[in-house]
Each structure stands twice: as structure tokens, then as C-alpha cells.
Design a protein around this motif. Structure first.
Motif, PDB file in Angstrom:
ATOM      1  N   TRP A 110       0.863  -1.191   0.000  1.00  0.00           N
ATOM      2  CA  TRP A 110       0.000   0.000   0.000  1.00  0.00           C
ATOM      3  C   TRP A 110       0.891   1.230   0.000  1.00  0.00           C
ATOM      4  N   ILE A 133      -2.398  -1.637  -3.376  1.00  0.00           N
ATOM      5  CA  ILE A 133      -3.242  -0.447  -3.398  1.00  0.00           C
ATOM      6  C   ILE A 133      -2.352   0.752  -3.669  1.00  0.00           C
ATOM      7  N   GLN A 135      -2.619   4.659  -4.009  1.00  0.00           N
ATOM      8  CA  GLN A 135      -3.527   5.767  -3.698  1.00  0.00           C
ATOM      9  C   GLN A 135      -2.985   7.065  -4.285  1.00  0.00           C
ATOM     10  N   LEU A 236      -5.549  -1.982  -6.812  1.00  0.00           N
ATOM     11  CA  LEU A 236      -6.556  -0.929  -6.761  1.00  0.00           C
ATOM     12  C   LEU A 236      -5.874   0.424  -6.951  1.00  0.00           C
ATOM     13  N   ALA A 238      -6.649   4.215  -6.493  1.00  0.00           N
ATOM     14  CA  ALA A 238      -7.559   5.214  -5.936  1.00  0.00           C
ATOM     15  C   ALA A 238      -7.153   6.566  -6.521  1.00  0.00           C
ATOM     16  N   GLU A 262      -8.235  -2.476 -10.695  1.00  0.00           N
ATOM     17  CA  GLU A 262      -9.514  -1.873 -10.368  1.00  0.00           C
ATOM     18  C   GLU A 262      -9.271  -0.391 -10.116  1.00  0.00           C
ATOM     19  N   THR A 264     -10.982   3.247  -8.483  1.00  0.00           N
ATOM     20  CA  THR A 264     -12.015   4.029  -7.807  1.00  0.00           C
ATOM     21  C   THR A 264     -11.699   5.499  -8.070  1.00  0.00           C
ATOM     22  N   ASP A 285     -13.741   1.923   0.480  1.00  0.00           N
ATOM     23  CA  ASP A 285     -13.501   1.256  -0.806  1.00  0.00           C
ATOM     24  C   ASP A 285     -12.272   0.352  -0.733  1.00  0.00           C
ATOM     25  N   GLN A 286     -11.254   0.795  -0.024  1.00  0.00           N
ATOM     26  CA  GLN A 286     -10.047  -0.023   0.096  1.00  0.00           C
ATOM     27  C   GLN A 286     -10.304  -1.276   0.924  1.00  0.00           C
ATOM     28  N   PHE A 289     -12.093  -3.719  -1.269  1.00  0.00           N
ATOM     29  CA  PHE A 289     -11.135  -4.368  -2.189  1.00  0.00           C
ATOM     30  C   PHE A 289     -10.348  -5.456  -1.456  1.00  0.00           C
ATOM     31  N   ASN A 293     -10.278  -9.618  -2.233  1.00  0.00           N
ATOM     32  CA  ASN A 293      -9.075 -10.209  -2.817  1.00  0.00           C
ATOM     33  C   ASN A 293      -8.111 -10.862  -1.820  1.00  0.00           C
TER      34      ASN A 293
END
Length: 297
Positions: A110, A133, A135, A236, A238, A262, A264, A285-286, A289, A293
Motif C-alpha cells: 500500500w 493499493i 492511492q 486498486l 484510488a 480496479e 475508484t 472502498d479499500q 477491495f 481479494n
């Protein structure tokens, strides 16, 4: 949850970190989320807010500072070097896999802002990563450089060259603020940069907010978005639609190339999704996700 101060070896030094461990009895090893900040950022700048939410959902979290920043080792202080930070990421992931009670095959990376770009590169280079993730990620050095006004860019480049030349002669580093008002000589000078970063700083904290200036010469040559097609785990992105630091249009282009990506989207600025209502929506949202997963069993 409990939060423990830990450290791990990285390159020629060590990275300081917080280890968040969810409480409660379980015999099943937990997933672990490895987390780090962006340009000049340290753990105290709202990473604890995200880690607390993840730990409350049952995830262990390893939140670290890069070498040369925060409580980590390294001189000169505030040296931001892309290669060294990517080395720190690899060391953090390797250390996370050794932690008691952690599933070594369920490591999530992340990162936010400049660290979001590091996450892309790290996940692309390590096929054991379970999910990622990114961001408001920095993905495109050219796009971010073009977002800087030409005069500001010229002043930043001049200071960076002076620092680089001085370093060859053993002089003290020349630093540059990471943020400032429009027209100032800083790396981020959009109207929302100074108020945005200040919202991330803890009340009463006296944290350094500059970096060694030579880093500015690396930005335009750095394209972590090119690695998205090599990320083979769920990732993901973001993305803030009104991002003045990491332009959303280019980020969406690179995100579309991730095989298991993905996205967002938030009608917000670069710094908005760390705080307030945008933070609540973003972290929800995180967590969704992660539940899809890398669920906690």
C-alpha cells in the motif's frame, strides 16, 4: 490492536516502522499490509489513520519510514533517492514475510502519492505479492513535471543542479521545500498543495518538510506507470479526478493496462482523500477491495 515500534535492515542502514497487530485469538496466519508514504512524507502524516482501520478489520500492518526520513537511519537527512526507496520497499516486504502470525503469501503493498508509484514497481517485480493499493499514485514523471508552472520548474531545476554539483565537491546538501504557495520555489505549488499537506501534519508536530534538491532531476525520468502491465496481482488505483500533483488522465491511462486492475474515482483533489468525508469513502472502498481479494479468515 497493538502498535509496536520495530526496525528492519535495508541496504546500508535500517528502516523504522510501526507494526500493528490485531488483538483476538486466531490460529490462522493473517494477511499483512506493508505501507509507506509519498514525497517526503513520514508515518505520522495520516498513515496511522489508514493502518488503524485496516488493523480493526483484522489485517496486520507494517508502516515504515524510508531511510533518510523520520526515525530511520541514513545521512544526509531528507535524501529522496528513487533507487534507495525501492530497495527499502523490497526489504520491508521481505521482513513482513518473517513476522510471527503473518501469512507470507498474503502480503499486500500500500503506497500513496510518490509511494503509490513505488507500489506499482514493487508489485511488478515480486510475483508473490497478493494485492496492491496505489492511492493517488505518481505514475508519469512527464505529466507531473508539465503540471508545474515553467518559472517554478526553472527555479527548482536550478536549485537541484546547484545541489548535485555541490555534492560532487563534498558540500552540504541544498534542500528544497516539498510544498509551498503558488509562485514559490518548491516541488508542489498548486493552490491546494500547502493547505493540503498541512492537513496531514499532526497538531504541534515539528516535522521536516523539505528534501535534498537533487531529487528534482529524477522526477521527469521516472515512469512507474509503465510497469502496470507487469503487475499480476489485483491492484486498486484510488484516483482523485482533480489531482494537481499526479494528473488523473495519465494515471487512468496507465491503470487501464493492469491485467487485474480496479479503479475508484473521487471528485476530489490530491490531498482530500486523506481526511474527512473523502477519507471515509476512500478507506471503505479499500477495505472492500481487500475483503474481495485478500480476506481475513
Amino acid at each position: 490492536m497493538t502498535r509496536t515500534d520495530v526496525a528492519f535492515a535495508a541496504g546500508d542502514g535500517a528502516c523504522a516502522a510501526w507494526l500493528y497487530t490485531p488483538t483476538g485469538n486466531t490460529t490462522t496466519p493473517r494477511p499483512v499490509i506493508v505501507m509507506a508514504h509519498g514525497l517526503g512524507g513520514v508515518r505520522e502524516m495520516r498513515l496511522d489513520a489508514f493502518a488503524e482501520r485496516f488493523a480493526a478489520a483484522g489485517y496486520a500492518c507494517l508502516v515504515f519510514d524510508y531511510r533518510h526520513f523520520g526515525a530511520s537511519s541514513g545521512v544526509p537527512r531528507q535524501l529522496l533517492d528513487i533507487g534507495r526507496q525501492l530497495e527499502d520497499w523490497r526489504a520491508a516486504v521481505a521482513y513482513a514475510r518473517t513476522l510471527d502470525g503473518v501469512n507470507a503469501e498474503k502480503v499486500v503493498v500500500w503506497g500513496t502519492s510518490f509511494g503509490g508509484g513505488h507500489v506499482i514497481v514493487t508489485a511488478a517485480g515480486d510475483r508473490r505479492i497478493a494485492a496492491a493499493i496505489a492511492q493517488c499514485p505518481f505514475t508519469d514523471g512527464l505529466a507531473s513535471s508539465l503540471a508545474i508552472p515553467p518559472l517554478t520548474s526553472a527555479k527548482v531545476t536550478a536549485r537541484a543542479v546547484r545541489d548535485l554539483v555541490g555534492s560532487r565537491f563534498g558540500r552540504e546538501p541544498v534542500t528544497i521545500p516539498t510544498f509551498g504557495p503558488p509562485g514559490s520555489t518548491a516541488l508542489m505549488t498548486s493552490p491546494d498543495s500547502e493547505p493540503g499537506v498541512r492537513k496531514l501534519l499532526p497538531d504541534g508536530a515539528d516535522l521536516p518538510t523539505d528534501v535534498v534538491a537533487r531529487f528534482a532531476l529524477q522526477i521527469v525520468k521516472h515512469f512507474p506507470g509503465r510497469k502496470t502491465r507487469d503487475v499480476r496481482c489485483p491492484i486498486l488505483f484510488a484516483i482523485s479526478e482533480n489531482d494537481t500533483v499526479a494528473p488523473a488522465r495519465r494515471t487512468k491511462k496507465w491503470a487501464a493496462r493492469a491485467p487485474y486492475g480496479e479503479v475508484t474515482l473521487y471528485d476530489a483533489g490530491h490531498f482530500d482523500i486523506y481526511v474527512g468525508d473523502w477519507f471515509e469513502r476512500n478507506v471503505a472502498d479499500q477495505l472492500a477491495f481487500l475483503a474481495r481479494n485478500v480476506p481475513v479468515r
